[in-house]
Design an enzyme around this catalytic site. Structure first.
Site, PDB file in Angstrom:
ATOM      1  N   LYS A  72      -3.623 -17.387   2.409  1.00  0.00           N
ATOM      2  CA  LYS A  72      -2.768 -16.315   1.900  1.00  0.00           C
ATOM      3  C   LYS A  72      -1.373 -16.476   2.506  1.00  0.00           C
ATOM      4  O   LYS A  72      -1.245 -16.908   3.655  1.00  0.00           O
ATOM      5  CB  LYS A  72      -3.395 -14.975   2.312  1.00  0.00           C
ATOM      6  N   SER A 147      -4.923  -7.254  -2.197  1.00  0.00           N
ATOM      7  CA  SER A 147      -3.704  -8.025  -2.245  1.00  0.00           C
ATOM      8  C   SER A 147      -3.911  -9.534  -2.143  1.00  0.00           C
ATOM      9  O   SER A 147      -3.000 -10.302  -2.395  1.00  0.00           O
ATOM     10  CB  SER A 147      -2.772  -7.584  -1.119  1.00  0.00           C
ATOM     11  N   SER A 171      -8.419  -5.678   0.771  1.00  0.00           N
ATOM     12  CA  SER A 171      -7.698  -6.777   0.138  1.00  0.00           C
ATOM     13  C   SER A 171      -8.401  -8.126   0.101  1.00  0.00           C
ATOM     14  O   SER A 171      -7.913  -9.043  -0.550  1.00  0.00           O
ATOM     15  CB  SER A 171      -6.336  -6.953   0.794  1.00  0.00           C
TER      16      SER A 171
HETATM   17  N1  GLN Z   1      -5.048  -2.138  -1.773  1.00  0.00           N
HETATM   18  C1  GLN Z   1      -4.865  -1.547  -0.476  1.00  0.00           C
HETATM   19  C2  GLN Z   1      -3.433  -1.177  -0.294  1.00  0.00           C
HETATM   20  O1  GLN Z   1      -2.702  -1.262  -1.218  1.00  0.00           O
HETATM   21  C3  GLN Z   1      -5.369  -2.477   0.559  1.00  0.00           C
HETATM   22  C4  GLN Z   1      -4.409  -3.513   0.984  1.00  0.00           C
HETATM   23  C5  GLN Z   1      -4.963  -4.491   1.971  1.00  0.00           C
HETATM   24  O2  GLN Z   1      -6.161  -4.460   2.302  1.00  0.00           O
HETATM   25  N2  GLN Z   1      -4.083  -5.318   2.492  1.00  0.00           N
HETATM   26  O3  GLN Z   1      -3.010  -0.793   0.744  1.00  0.00           O
END
Ligand code: GLN
Length: 462
Positions: A72, A147, A171
């Site tokens: 990532k 994400s 994410s």
């Molecule tokens: N979708 C969640 C957010 O928008 C989780 C993000 C993540 O785990 N980095 O914060």
């Protein structure tokens, strides 16, 4: 392809790490323009592969030797750009290897490149990336989730054998679920975050993404080291991993009242039947405190985001705007360099932490977070694992969730594990009528990470 198969072929001389790497690069060249899993493929990938081939020749094969892995875009690899999906770090060139890159290099793994992500890991669809939307390999009109959508679509689309994601509120697991791959969030503090661009430090965890549970387990075992460079890394003597035989499975049925897609619910109920038929005891559990996880998350996370992101001033690395004095340069650069969702969370976090609001929001959220941890502790006295869907819906159409709240609700089942710091895994579990992947999520107590792999491997066979 799996880790074991690849390494057997290396040993037998059927193909080299270089040839396998080249095959993945060819796949990337074919598919990435449509799927957009990668922001960049690293020039060094084939050199990594040559090093792996040397190791293989000399009989020094480690668990990840020669395995092509995608990272990532928030994990530092020396000499490579690391932008966290943001324009404000467009030209940031990592000056050192983060712990993940160090481990991978030590194993002789191949670092293929960096994958697309929601800016600073904020989002559930990879639509918040400053560089474009990653598509779901199963249906290019739907999102890959987020994400870590780039990392999951890379594995799903055969553009990497493994990848790493970060999971602050889901994410790793939610995009893994959308892309039909395995995603694992370890116990908080078990995998080092040194050399990742942080989002919310009290919640962030790095974890593996793979085609099957066994590969995720091998990958996890390779990265779960104590690291003094991460202040929250759990010391060796406190890592007492537990792996008992699962007998009792807890299901919080009261959470499925609304907002869960009918196909998801039906599929989930069928899976619970499978567990029953296999002899597991299913126990109805109450998670009425954990039900407030999302509300707690949207106080604690933005507070940490606003502090973490205050260091980006636009002076050295990316978008930078001129101004009449330093304040104006900062304001304009941050306004132009950060995307909308990032700015929203910085504002929210700054407000939450400001004088007069701290006690009404932040302190309360911390108290509720403790109550949630306590609730999980109690529930795990009567069950070995908790099972839920990972995501309340299958992958949605690109652009379908334009209001932030409906996007935030995509994490309803994943956020509790981050608040509690417990391990959780998302495993592929069939398809919708339209051919989109469905999932199942298992959660276990702290340090019962291996138990999730054992149960996961059994579930794959059911
Ligand atoms: N979708 C969640 C957010 O928008 C989780 C993000 C993540 O785990 N980095 O914060």
């Amino acid at each position: 392809m799996t880790i074991e198969k690849a390494q057997t072929h290396f040993r037998n001389g059927d193909f080299s790490a270089r040839e396998l790497t080249q095959a993945y690069i060819d796949e990337i060249q074919k598919k990435n323009k449509d799927i957009f899993a990668y922001l960049e493929v690293f020039d060094n990938a084939l050199k990594d592969a040559d090093k792996a081939d040397e190791m293989i020749k000399s009989g020094n094969i480690k668990p990840l030797t020669g395995i092509p892995v995608a990272l990532k875009d928030n994990m530092l690899v020396e000499g490579e750009i690391c932008s966290a999906g943001s324009k404000i770090l467009e030209n940031y060139n990592s000056t050192y290897d983060g712990t993940m890159a160090k481990i991978l290099k030590n194993h002789g793994a191949v670092i293929l490149g960096r994958t697309n992500m929601d800016e600073f890991a904020m989002g559930s669809s990879t639509e918040n990336s400053a560089y474009g939307v990653t598509k779901n390999p199963y249906d290019l009109s739907t999102v890959a989730g987020g994400s870590s959508g780039g990392s999951t679509s890379a594995v799903a689309g055969d553009m990497a054998l493994l990848s790493l994601g970060s999971d602050t509120g889901g994410s790793i697991r939610q995009p893994a679920s959308f892309c039909g791959v395995v995603g694992f969030k370890p116990t908080y503090g078990v995998v080092s975050r040194s050399g990742i661009i942080p989002m919310g430090n009290s919640l962030d965890q790095i974890g593996p993404i793979a085609k099957n549970v066994s590969d995720a387990e091998i990958f996890f075992n390779a990265i779960k080291i104590h690291d003094p460079l991460d202040a929250q890394s759990i010391p060796e003597e406190k890592r007492i991993f537990e792996n008992k035989k699962v007998k009792k499975i807890g299901v919080p049925w009261h959470l499925f009242k609304e907002g869960v897609d009918p196909e998801v619910l039906e599929n989930f109920k069928n899976s619970i039947e499978k567990f029953k038929n296999a002899g597991y005891e299913i126990i109805d559990i109450d998670l009425s405190k954990a039900q407030h996880s999302l509300a707690v998350y949207y106080v604690i996370m933005p507070a940490e985001v606003s502090t973490n992101l205050s260091r980006f001033d636009g002076i050295r690395y990316g978008v930078s705007a001129p101004g009449k004095d330093l304040s104006e340069v900062y304001n304009k650069s941050r306004g132009a360099g950060f995307g909308k969702e990032t700015r929203r969370r910085i504002l929210l976090g700054t407000y939450i932490l400001s004088h007069g609001h701290f006690d009404s929001y932040y302190s309360k959220a911390l108290a509720v977070s403790e109550a949630i941890k306590d609730e999980f502790r109690k529930v795990f006295e009567s069950v070995d694992v908790i099972v839920t869907p990972t995501s309340p819906t299958p992958a949605f159409k690109i652009g379908a969730k334009s209001d932030p709240l409906s996007m935030y609700l995509a994490d309803i089942f994943t956020v509790p594990a981050n608040i509690a710091g417990i391990p959780a895994i998302s495993i592929p579990n069939g398809f919708t009528k339209n051919g989109l992947p469905l999932d199942i999520q298992f959660m276990a107590p702290h340090f019962a990470d291996s138990l999730l792999f054992t149960l996961g491997k059994e579930f794959e066979k059911m």
